[in-house]
Motif scaffolding. Structure first.
Motif, PDB file in Angstrom:
ATOM      1  N   HIS A 129       0.728  -1.088  -0.059  1.00 23.24           N
ATOM      2  CA  HIS A 129      -0.079   0.053  -0.076  1.00 23.24           C
ATOM      3  C   HIS A 129       0.576   1.364  -0.096  1.00 23.24           C
ATOM      4  O   HIS A 129       1.920   1.486   0.607  1.00 23.24           O
ATOM      5  N   LYS A 174       5.145  -0.777   8.174  1.00 24.16           N
ATOM      6  CA  LYS A 174       6.219   0.012   7.640  1.00 24.16           C
ATOM      7  C   LYS A 174       7.187  -0.060   8.130  1.00 24.16           C
ATOM      8  O   LYS A 174       7.634   0.045   9.417  1.00 24.16           O
ATOM      9  N   VAL A 202      -3.329   3.988  13.286  1.00 24.74           N
ATOM     10  CA  VAL A 202      -1.894   3.641  13.168  1.00 24.74           C
ATOM     11  C   VAL A 202      -1.374   3.784  14.377  1.00 24.74           C
ATOM     12  O   VAL A 202      -1.726   4.341  15.309  1.00 24.74           O
ATOM     13  N   TYR A 262      -1.064  -3.808   7.864  1.00 32.35           N
ATOM     14  CA  TYR A 262      -0.077  -3.164   7.203  1.00 32.35           C
ATOM     15  C   TYR A 262       1.258  -2.741   8.236  1.00 32.35           C
ATOM     16  O   TYR A 262       0.979  -2.493   9.257  1.00 32.35           O
ATOM     17  N   ALA A 289      -9.048   3.024   9.658  1.00 34.85           N
ATOM     18  CA  ALA A 289      -7.476   2.653   9.838  1.00 34.85           C
ATOM     19  C   ALA A 289      -6.927   3.100  11.215  1.00 34.85           C
ATOM     20  O   ALA A 289      -7.168   4.629  11.420  1.00 34.85           O
ATOM     21  N   THR A 299      -0.739  -0.082  10.772  1.00 32.37           N
ATOM     22  CA  THR A 299      -1.817   0.311  10.426  1.00 32.37           C
ATOM     23  C   THR A 299      -2.903  -0.675  10.327  1.00 32.37           C
ATOM     24  O   THR A 299      -2.649  -1.788   9.419  1.00 32.37           O
ATOM     25  N   GLU A 350       0.662   4.229   1.249  1.00 34.66           N
ATOM     26  CA  GLU A 350       0.548   4.972   2.432  1.00 34.66           C
ATOM     27  C   GLU A 350       0.816   4.013   3.528  1.00 34.66           C
ATOM     28  O   GLU A 350       1.582   4.770   4.445  1.00 34.66           O
ATOM     29  N   HIS A 351       0.152   2.910   3.568  1.00 37.53           N
ATOM     30  CA  HIS A 351       0.346   2.122   4.793  1.00 37.53           C
ATOM     31  C   HIS A 351       1.533   1.050   4.883  1.00 37.53           C
ATOM     32  O   HIS A 351       1.818   0.803   5.930  1.00 37.53           O
TER      33      HIS A 351
END
Length: 232
Positions: A63, A146, A167, A144, A165, A153, A65-66
């Protein structure tokens, strides 16, 4: 007959110099243009093949962003379907309540009968959807990760059945002291529910729960324990 034979043989004889000139690379510019145009689709096809191979190397689960998808719940459609059915029956009960009261004559009955009727309708109309939401609001549909910032996320369903979502950082993960049925860990103060067996990479689950951190017993801690024992 002799002139006709000469005319038939002339084109063939004229083509021989042209063919030999083409082999030497001295063909007419128009002929070279047509030959280059005929070879161009092969170059385009080869370029398209390289582009397709480069696109196939990127993971479809990433993803922008995630981050990287590390977990996907297998009960997402079931949770969504049960909550949708509960909400639908609640709305149906609200619309049917005036009709039932009108046809059954409950509106003119005693207060005790009316209270029992309203209580029964209220359980199926409000209590059941609220209870389902409280039990399933922490169910993680997708998770997700990172790697750059060590953040997760979590995608869950909110009260209106839309994706939400959340985070959080790995250091925000807290494991409950007592195992709970609908809670695997806490992200800050929000309970989350995941199935450890659904992680494709077990290392992702270990890092999420903090199991990959080395628990080194420091020498200072050992000295503190000895001092405490001596004082006793």
């Amino acid at each position: 007959m002799l002139p006709l034979l000469l005319l038939r043989a002339a084109p063939a004889a004229a083509c021989r110099p042209i063919a030999s000139a083409w082999l030497r690379g001295a063909a007419h510019p128009a002929c070279r243009h047509r030959a280059a145009a005929a070879a161009r689709p092969q170059q385009v096809a080869s370029f398209q093949g390289v582009a397709v191979r480069s696109l196939s190397t990127s993971s479809p689960h990433d993803h922008p962003e995630h981050g990287r998808l590390v977990y996907k719940g297998n009960l997402a459609k079931t949770v969504l379907g049960v909550k949708f059915f509960s909400y639908s029956t609640s709305i149906f009960n609200l619309f049917m309540m005036p009709y039932i009261m009108l046809k059954s004559g409950i509106g003119v009955e005693s207060l005790l009968v009316q209270g029992a009727f309203y209580g029964l309708i209220g359980i199926f109309t409000f209590v059941t959807p609220v209870t389902l939401h409280l039990l399933t609001k922490g169910y993680v549909i997708r998770l997700y990760y990172k790697d750059e910032v060590d953040t997760y996320t979590a995608i869950t369903y909110n009260a209106i059945l839309a994706e939400k979502a959340t985070v959080f950082h790995q250091k925000d993960v807290k494991i409950p002291d007592i195992s709970k049925m609908f809670t695997t860990f806490y992200a800050k103060t929000k309970s989350m529910l995941v199935n450890p067996t659904l992680f494709p990479n077990p290392q992702d689950y270990n890092h999420l729960m903090g199991y990959d951190k080395s628990s080194v017993f420091k020498f200072e801690d050992l000295e503190a324990v000895k001092e405490a024992d001596e004082r006793k």
